[in-house]
Design an enzyme around this catalytic site. Sequence first.
Site, PDB file in Angstrom:
ATOM      1  N   MET A   9       0.810  -1.189   0.000  1.00  0.00           N
ATOM      2  CA  MET A   9       0.000   0.000   0.000  1.00  0.00           C
ATOM      3  C   MET A   9       0.846   1.243   0.000  1.00  0.00           C
ATOM      4  SD  MET A   9      -2.973   1.009   2.634  1.00  0.00           S
ATOM      5  CE  MET A   9      -1.886   0.773   4.013  1.00  0.00           C
ATOM      6  N   SER A  40      -9.097   6.071   0.885  1.00  0.00           N
ATOM      7  CA  SER A  40      -8.203   5.843  -0.244  1.00  0.00           C
ATOM      8  C   SER A  40      -7.013   5.011   0.185  1.00  0.00           C
ATOM      9  CB  SER A  40      -7.696   7.176  -0.793  1.00  0.00           C
ATOM     10  OG  SER A  40      -6.789   7.778   0.123  1.00  0.00           O
ATOM     11  N   ASP A  41      -6.446   4.276  -0.772  1.00  0.00           N
ATOM     12  CA  ASP A  41      -5.103   3.774  -0.550  1.00  0.00           C
ATOM     13  C   ASP A  41      -4.196   5.003  -0.455  1.00  0.00           C
ATOM     14  OD1 ASP A  41      -2.886   2.147  -0.288  1.00  0.00           O
ATOM     15  OD2 ASP A  41      -3.502   0.775  -1.872  1.00  0.00           O
ATOM     16  N   TRP A  42      -2.994   4.800   0.046  1.00  0.00           N
ATOM     17  CA  TRP A  42      -2.142   5.933   0.403  1.00  0.00           C
ATOM     18  C   TRP A  42      -1.676   6.675  -0.858  1.00  0.00           C
ATOM     19  CZ3 TRP A  42      -4.549   4.124   4.034  1.00  0.00           C
ATOM     20  CH2 TRP A  42      -4.326   4.417   5.380  1.00  0.00           C
TER      21      TRP A  42
END
Length: 760
Positions: free
Chosen positions: A1, A288-290
């Site tokens: 991630m 959100s993903d990072w």
Amino acid sequence: MRPILITSAILAAFVCHSTAKPSPNYLDKDFSYTHQLLSSTNEDIKEQEQNLYKTTDIQIISWDDAYIKARALVETMSTEQKVNITTGLGWMAGPCVGNSGSTVGPDFPELCLQDSPLGVRFADGVSSGVAGINAAASFDKAAIRRRGEYMGAEFRAKGINAQLGPSMNIMRAPQGGRNWEAFGEDPYLVGVAAVETIQGIQSKGVMAVAKHLIGNEQETNRQLHSVNIDERAMQEIYLWPFARSVEADVASIMCSYNKINGVYACESDYAINQLLKGQLGFKGFVQSDWAATHSTEDSANNGLDMTMPGDITFNSGDSYFGKNLTKAVEVGTVNEDRVDDMAMRIVAAWYKLGQDQDFPQPNFDSFKPERGMHLDVQEDHKDEIRQMGAASTVLLKNEENILPLSSSQTRKLAIIGSDAGPNPHGLNCEDHGCSEGSLAQGWGSGTANYPYLITPVDGIKNRAGNMMSIIELLSDTDTGTAKKLASEADIAIVFVNANSGEEFITVEGHKGDRNHLNLWHDGNKLIKAVADANENTIVVVHSVGPVLMPWINHPHIKAVVWPGLPGQESGNSLADILFGDVNPSARLPYTIAEELEDYPARISNEMNFHYTEGIDVGYRWFDKHGISPLFEFGYGLSYTNFEYTDVQVDVIYGDSQDPNVEVTANVIIKNVGQFDGAEIPQVYLSFPSIAEESPQLLRGFEKVFVPKGGQEAAVFTLKKTDLSYFDVKTHKWVVPKGKFVLHLGSSSRNIKYSESFTLN
């Protein structure tokens, strides 16, 4: 991630989670508060440790009740305050990998969001257990639930509000770098494992975060490419585990880096609003993903509720949310009702898991570990990890009953291969971005530092004691010595592996995804050298997924043992299997093919590509095209033998239009061998021709322990979801009329009984 590797040069000094902050506080360069340093006196640590596991009073409430509380709180917030809790503080601006904004008057705390799906990342005093792929290989619902429970306990004890897991992307292409974090190639199995994991984690009052929505099946170009998935495959394969997760009341879902049908996942109205929140009725919040947020208005309007870690790019000092979202509300490009919904989803998840009741503060720091309190939260979880490691070890081959090992037959045992021993460079390289020594997890953000690692050589030596003489060569390249030692032993065990991980680290030329399906470190050559020298050779494979086995039919290779990625108790779990203290019962959660070309999907280097195999993923492809696998999905041997008798299939409600439609199957499992053991009967279903389905689909499994000479019943119940297919003409899930066939067996290719039934 995380798309960058943490190095000492970029570690920041912000530390602790405080209970109240002025607002807004999103990424302002001049905000007036600072994170207070953790107090780590002996008295503080003692008090914290005494309160670590007081989780018996956790009050988990319904979504309806949580929303009543959330609405009352959010209605008193200003626009800036509501926006604030949707906006992360920024990369390394708090103790966790993600820290949300907070408010005062009304008060709402920062939330701590932390990796990983197998244990607490960037922390000490925590457990590093089996990978998700091993949990799936156990085919043991109760054990998967217990794994979730101990992880939830450790995350809570560290003061973490949300565990960034489970991962539930499908093993579409066997080379996929993060396949090992999730649960395999079959959506039904992935869904069951996800549900048990989520319910285990959330039973401890910690939010589970199901990820990654959707189409994140490879690491190559993951932040750039667009995956194009047809409607039926989306529904039956890739959305299926998320649907089961929503039914399990998962608190949060993470959207992925990639585009879906041309639109970034975190601003996809189709994926988030239509599918997740609309069709599935998801009530939690989407994060959100990072650094996977790419806009303000499109992201907010199309369903994203929280941006993580908050900044547009790491340490950029600006955010697509924060001031930009507040401005969008002011000018009317984002409706304030949408911001109300965003905030309420986050607050409702917090209330639902009882986190308003004495939830601990973070007592660790991801980026300045010396400022943490170094609390040991492991309790006796090593016992659970050891048991799960053994329960997830698949026995692929066992000719002449060479296993379990017996001291009366084996006087001298040779252990050969670097995978049997320690990493010469230390226990924990950064995010496990290396591949030396014994492999027990892949690399990337899905990892957790080992508190220790029991290597195979140590586990075997400890178990053998004085029973046998053990000689060892922890090298992959010295084949001359390997042959010599093997020739001197009664049995030779050769250890090999294959690794993969996340794309922000490249290991031995593999940028996340594997470049091939061969064993690493010239493992095939080592195996042949040992097998040529010893007619009683056992191969042990630690791997993230399928590998090619050109040596499988070597006449001297009597056994193949597949421990996968077993975590910190690796050597002990393996010894439990090798010496027969635990009878193997695990099953493959994916197909091992004879040739790479047999698989339906590859890693694509294109920026825009289609999942051309449609619904025929994994074993479905092999069945449909008549391809014989080397080892099929659901395969695994035992030291004992089982018989299936008295199979009975009953249609309880036979109207295909009745929402209560139900079919049951019963079977008696008899242990007719010499050892106590567990069998895993599996139910596969063939649909009426109108459904145009794959030949057969997994629709049930149970782990059944049966003492030698005994028998036990297994009962399976198939309901509407299990009996449905997605009809692209009506865009609905439909239970078809007509003739079904229920298959019951010990794997997808070892079917013991098949019986038809008809729904009207």
